[in-house]
Scaffold this motif. Structure first.
Motif, PDB file in Angstrom:
ATOM      1  N   ILE A 122      -8.523  25.863   1.851  1.00  0.00           N
ATOM      2  CA  ILE A 122      -8.632  27.302   1.618  1.00  0.00           C
ATOM      3  C   ILE A 122     -10.050  27.786   1.897  1.00  0.00           C
ATOM      4  N   ALA A 123     -11.041  26.978   1.556  1.00  0.00           N
ATOM      5  CA  ALA A 123     -12.439  27.363   1.813  1.00  0.00           C
ATOM      6  C   ALA A 123     -12.687  27.584   3.301  1.00  0.00           C
ATOM      7  N   PHE A 124     -12.028  26.828   4.158  1.00  0.00           N
ATOM      8  CA  PHE A 124     -12.189  26.999   5.607  1.00  0.00           C
ATOM      9  C   PHE A 124     -11.523  28.270   6.117  1.00  0.00           C
ATOM     10  N   VAL A 125     -10.367  28.604   5.571  1.00  0.00           N
ATOM     11  CA  VAL A 125      -9.546  29.662   6.138  1.00  0.00           C
ATOM     12  C   VAL A 125      -9.639  30.986   5.369  1.00  0.00           C
ATOM     13  N   ILE A 126      -9.725  30.911   4.068  1.00  0.00           N
ATOM     14  CA  ILE A 126      -9.803  32.105   3.222  1.00  0.00           C
ATOM     15  C   ILE A 126     -10.996  31.933   2.279  1.00  0.00           C
ATOM     16  N   PRO A 127     -12.200  32.048   2.805  1.00  0.00           N
ATOM     17  CA  PRO A 127     -13.401  31.736   2.021  1.00  0.00           C
ATOM     18  C   PRO A 127     -13.543  32.520   0.714  1.00  0.00           C
ATOM     19  N   TRP A 128     -13.033  33.736   0.662  1.00  0.00           N
ATOM     20  CA  TRP A 128     -13.175  34.534  -0.548  1.00  0.00           C
ATOM     21  C   TRP A 128     -12.378  33.961  -1.718  1.00  0.00           C
ATOM     22  N   LEU A 129     -11.451  33.045  -1.458  1.00  0.00           N
ATOM     23  CA  LEU A 129     -10.698  32.375  -2.523  1.00  0.00           C
ATOM     24  C   LEU A 129     -11.285  31.008  -2.900  1.00  0.00           C
ATOM     25  N   ALA A 130     -12.281  30.551  -2.159  1.00  0.00           N
ATOM     26  CA  ALA A 130     -12.795  29.185  -2.332  1.00  0.00           C
ATOM     27  C   ALA A 130     -13.329  28.926  -3.737  1.00  0.00           C
ATOM     28  N   LEU A 131     -14.154  29.813  -4.255  1.00  0.00           N
ATOM     29  CA  LEU A 131     -14.743  29.594  -5.576  1.00  0.00           C
ATOM     30  C   LEU A 131     -13.660  29.460  -6.640  1.00  0.00           C
ATOM     31  N   LEU A 132     -12.684  30.354  -6.621  1.00  0.00           N
ATOM     32  CA  LEU A 132     -11.587  30.284  -7.579  1.00  0.00           C
ATOM     33  C   LEU A 132     -10.871  28.935  -7.494  1.00  0.00           C
ATOM     34  N   PHE A 133     -10.567  28.492  -6.282  1.00  0.00           N
ATOM     35  CA  PHE A 133      -9.836  27.240  -6.135  1.00  0.00           C
ATOM     36  C   PHE A 133     -10.662  26.022  -6.519  1.00  0.00           C
ATOM     37  N   PHE A 134     -11.955  26.039  -6.249  1.00  0.00           N
ATOM     38  CA  PHE A 134     -12.781  24.904  -6.663  1.00  0.00           C
ATOM     39  C   PHE A 134     -12.948  24.864  -8.183  1.00  0.00           C
ATOM     40  N   ILE A 135     -12.991  26.020  -8.824  1.00  0.00           N
ATOM     41  CA  ILE A 135     -13.019  26.041 -10.288  1.00  0.00           C
ATOM     42  C   ILE A 135     -11.719  25.461 -10.835  1.00  0.00           C
ATOM     43  N   LEU A 136     -10.586  25.876 -10.252  1.00  0.00           N
ATOM     44  CA  LEU A 136      -9.294  25.312 -10.675  1.00  0.00           C
ATOM     45  C   LEU A 136      -9.240  23.810 -10.428  1.00  0.00           C
ATOM     46  N   ALA A 137      -9.792  23.368  -9.308  1.00  0.00           N
ATOM     47  CA  ALA A 137      -9.786  21.932  -8.982  1.00  0.00           C
ATOM     48  C   ALA A 137     -10.581  21.137 -10.016  1.00  0.00           C
ATOM     49  N   ILE A 138     -11.730  21.658 -10.407  1.00  0.00           N
ATOM     50  CA  ILE A 138     -12.537  20.970 -11.421  1.00  0.00           C
ATOM     51  C   ILE A 138     -11.788  20.938 -12.754  1.00  0.00           C
ATOM     52  N   LEU A 139     -11.127  22.037 -13.099  1.00  0.00           N
ATOM     53  CA  LEU A 139     -10.337  22.066 -14.339  1.00  0.00           C
ATOM     54  C   LEU A 139      -9.200  21.051 -14.302  1.00  0.00           C
ATOM     55  N   VAL A 140      -8.545  20.910 -13.149  1.00  0.00           N
ATOM     56  CA  VAL A 140      -7.481  19.906 -13.019  1.00  0.00           C
ATOM     57  C   VAL A 140      -8.063  18.514 -13.228  1.00  0.00           C
ATOM     58  N   VAL A 163     -11.051  16.167  -0.399  1.00  0.00           N
ATOM     59  CA  VAL A 163     -12.035  16.908   0.399  1.00  0.00           C
ATOM     60  C   VAL A 163     -12.159  16.291   1.788  1.00  0.00           C
ATOM     61  N   SER A 164     -12.251  14.969   1.852  1.00  0.00           N
ATOM     62  CA  SER A 164     -12.400  14.282   3.143  1.00  0.00           C
ATOM     63  C   SER A 164     -11.199  14.502   4.059  1.00  0.00           C
ATOM     64  N   CYS A 165     -10.002  14.436   3.500  1.00  0.00           N
ATOM     65  CA  CYS A 165      -8.801  14.647   4.309  1.00  0.00           C
ATOM     66  C   CYS A 165      -8.739  16.084   4.835  1.00  0.00           C
ATOM     67  N   ALA A 166      -9.055  17.041   3.981  1.00  0.00           N
ATOM     68  CA  ALA A 166      -9.035  18.451   4.418  1.00  0.00           C
ATOM     69  C   ALA A 166     -10.079  18.698   5.500  1.00  0.00           C
ATOM     70  N   ILE A 167     -11.275  18.162   5.330  1.00  0.00           N
ATOM     71  CA  ILE A 167     -12.326  18.328   6.347  1.00  0.00           C
ATOM     72  C   ILE A 167     -11.910  17.647   7.647  1.00  0.00           C
ATOM     73  N   GLY A 168     -11.425  16.425   7.539  1.00  0.00           N
ATOM     74  CA  GLY A 168     -11.002  15.684   8.729  1.00  0.00           C
ATOM     75  C   GLY A 168      -9.915  16.390   9.506  1.00  0.00           C
ATOM     76  N   VAL A 169      -8.898  16.862   8.816  1.00  0.00           N
ATOM     77  CA  VAL A 169      -7.802  17.564   9.480  1.00  0.00           C
ATOM     78  C   VAL A 169      -8.296  18.878  10.090  1.00  0.00           C
ATOM     79  N   HIS A 170      -9.131  19.598   9.351  1.00  0.00           N
ATOM     80  CA  HIS A 170      -9.636  20.877   9.857  1.00  0.00           C
ATOM     81  C   HIS A 170     -10.409  20.686  11.162  1.00  0.00           C
ATOM     82  N   TYR A 171     -11.296  19.721  11.203  1.00  0.00           N
ATOM     83  CA  TYR A 171     -12.101  19.526  12.409  1.00  0.00           C
ATOM     84  C   TYR A 171     -11.316  18.834  13.526  1.00  0.00           C
ATOM     85  N   PHE A 172     -10.308  18.058  13.168  1.00  0.00           N
ATOM     86  CA  PHE A 172      -9.452  17.457  14.178  1.00  0.00           C
ATOM     87  C   PHE A 172      -8.579  18.502  14.858  1.00  0.00           C
ATOM     88  N   MET A 173      -8.118  19.483  14.073  1.00  0.00           N
ATOM     89  CA  MET A 173      -7.241  20.525  14.613  1.00  0.00           C
ATOM     90  C   MET A 173      -8.074  21.485  15.450  1.00  0.00           C
TER      91      MET A 173
END
Length: 173
Positions: A122-140, A163-173
């Protein structure tokens, strides 16, 4: 090398005790069992459908997220079978644990991997939602320890896998 491993194991346990026993309160007792599901399959599928239906700019997520989630899930399952680390509630005494806890291995955390995969994608594609999702991720990640299901190292490695899988897939695509 062995002193370092001993120190890691001791520190891992001490940090787990802080999250599982020292920060307990009524609010967390109600919140954490709900928050933990944000790293589960149901949340992933629902979020995927919502983004598919509502956000046109998220079309790239339709390819990247499922691919990154599949890769991270495979890596998590391989690691669980490789290291066979029992869950904390099976090793420690006086642990607070949810009803009907998972019985598979603890290392690494699949819930942490999944929500950090989502957050990074989400941080790559919809950056304005990134902070919210990373806060949720830390809570999980915290919820997994609070509920007695994972040690800190489990959730940290799960997060790194996601994080590594998302980065890898993003840059591979």
């Amino acid at each position: 090398m062995y002193p370092f491993l001993s120190w890691m194991k001791s520190g891992d346990r001490q940090i787990f005790i802080i999250f599982n026993q020292k920060i307990r309160c009524r609010l967390f007792n109600r919140l954490m069992p709900m928050v933990t599901h944000l790293g589960g399959l149901t949340f992933s599928v629902c979020l995927f459908l919502v983004l598919f239906l509502l956000l046109r700019e998220s079309r790239i997520l339709l390819i990247e997220v499922p691919l990154a989630l599949i890769i991270s899930h495979i890596l998590v399952q391989v690691a669980k079978r490789r290291w066979n680390r029992p869950r904390p509630y099976l090793r420690e005494i006086n642990i607070h644990v949810v009803e009907n806890p998972l019985r598979d291995y603890s290392f690494p955390s699949g819930h942490s991997a999944a929500i950090f995969t989502w957050s990074t994608s989400i941080a790559f594609v919809i950056p304005w939602l990134a902070l919210l999702f990373f806060i949720l991720a830390i809570l999980v990640a915290v919820s997994r320890m609070y509920l007695g299901l994972h040690y800190p190292l489990d959730v940290i490695v799960g997060a790194l896998v996601g994080v590594s899988c998302a980065i890898g897939v993003h840059y591979f695509m």
